[in-house]
Design an enzyme around this catalytic site. Structure first.
Site, short mmCIF file in Angstrom:
data_model
loop_
_atom_site.label_atom_id
_atom_site.label_comp_id
_atom_site.label_asym_id
_atom_site.label_seq_id
_atom_site.Cartn_x
_atom_site.Cartn_y
_atom_site.Cartn_z
N ARG A 1 41.77 22.89 18.96
CA ARG A 1 42.89 22.82 18.02
C ARG A 1 42.34 22.95 16.60
NH1 ARG A 1 44.01 18.39 21.64
NH2 ARG A 1 45.94 18.71 22.84
N ARG B 1 43.49 29.68 20.52
CA ARG B 1 43.55 28.64 21.56
C ARG B 1 44.40 29.12 22.74
NH1 ARG B 1 43.41 22.97 22.75
NH2 ARG B 1 45.44 22.08 23.35
N HIS C 1 45.56 18.54 27.45
CA HIS C 1 46.98 18.27 27.65
C HIS C 1 47.16 17.03 28.52
CE1 HIS C 1 48.22 22.77 26.97
NE2 HIS C 1 48.06 22.10 25.84
N TYR D 1 51.16 28.72 30.52
CA TYR D 1 50.22 29.83 30.63
C TYR D 1 50.33 30.55 31.97
CZ TYR D 1 48.40 27.76 26.43
OH TYR D 1 48.30 27.26 25.15
#
Length: 299
Positions: A146, A240, A263, A272
């Site tokens: 991040r 990312r 996550h 995804y």
């Protein structure tokens, strides 16, 4: 009501140690609630009820607020009322049982593999800024960091010999991530130049004055690299997203991708799988002999 809000924000800052970015998000959400209460003459947090929040959410939705933004607003309200209940200032939560209107989930934008290679394989000049920027880009894509994790990165979190980086993510959770060979090479080329700048602290990425780069400076450098190498705007989260999608496409291991991204909920990572399906659908449409049937011209 403002006094209770100020006390809550101080609690988030000192006890919860939330970042400035997260605090700003809480403040924006709860300021909307406070403005609504003032307009509707709701005297205190004890008086705010579920029907009021339903009205506010409907109003915000009509004004074009996304489902995601409204869900975050409700989450902010729940956090506030947890605090108020703990402090004995309230005995209820008006957000109980409420949910944001469902909206179409937007898929994240990303680079395909060829575009990612085009971005990273361009020639790099042997100077301070070019080497630093290349190391940032490689690390974003190699390890899926991040923006806040890269900005906060210190030298003692890097172990290039082992090919690892330890990052402090959301909720102060530490995770250990692999650093690919290209990213290691870029960091090894950057770190000697960093030392020459006389760094003020242990920050991995610094400006020419030796101070840690801020989030906006990193966003600007990534954007400029995107325009220069790809002719498009680029932001750190796209790298990312690209990391996650390309890894999932190759491995099909959703649980490992979840852990690498940090996550808490695998549902967040599942976005995804939709991106991967989009890619497979394009391959199918292009390659399968019966994917696109020619219109029958016989009558």
């Amino acid at each position: 009501m403002q006094n209770e809000l100020d006390a809550y924000f101080e609690y988030l800052r000192s006890a919860r140690q939330l970042s400035g970015h997260s605090l700003d998000a809480y403040r924006r959400d709860l300021d909307k609630v406070l403005t609504y209460c003032e307009r509707e003459r709701i005297a205190g947090w004890r008086d705010l009820q579920g029907r009021h929040l339903r009205h506010l959410i409907a109003e915000q939705h009509r004004q074009g607020q996304s489902s995601r933004s409204l869900a975050r607003l409700l989450s902010s309200v729940r956090g506030l009322y947890r605090y108020l209940n703990q402090e004995g200032l309230c005995e209820h939560d008006p957000a109980t049982g409420l949910s944001a209107p469902k909206g179409e989930r937007r898929l994240p934008r990303l680079l395909d593999t060829d575009r990612a290679m085009q971005l990273l394989d361009g020639g790099v000049e042997d100077d301070f800024i070019a080497r630093r920027d290349q190391a940032m880009l490689e690390l974003f894509y190699s390890s899926g960091l991040r923006l806040s994790e890269l900005v906060g990165l210190n030298l003692d979190q890097l172990d290039l010999a082992a090919g690892l980086v330890r990052v402090l993510g959301k909720g102060n959770k530490v995770r250990e991530l692999p650093v690919g060979s290209k990213a290691r090479e870029a960091l090894q080329a950057w770190l000697p130049l960093r030392t020459l700048a006389g760094p003020a602290d242990g920050a991995v990425f610094i400006g020419q004055q030796g101070r840690r780069l801020g989030a906006r400076a990193v966003q600007l450098r990534v954007r400029q690299a995107g325009v220069r190498e790809l002719g498009q705007h680029l932001h750190p989260h796209m790298l990312r997203h690209s990391f996650a999608s390309h890894l999932l496409e190759s491995s099909q291991d959703l649980r490992s991708v979840q852990e690498l991204l940090g996550h808490a909920d695998i549902g967040t990572t599942q976005i995804y799988t939709h991106l991967d399906f989009q890619h497979l659908a394009k391959v199918y449409d292009h390659a399968h002999p019966r994917a696109k049937r020619k219109q029958d011209t016989d009558t």
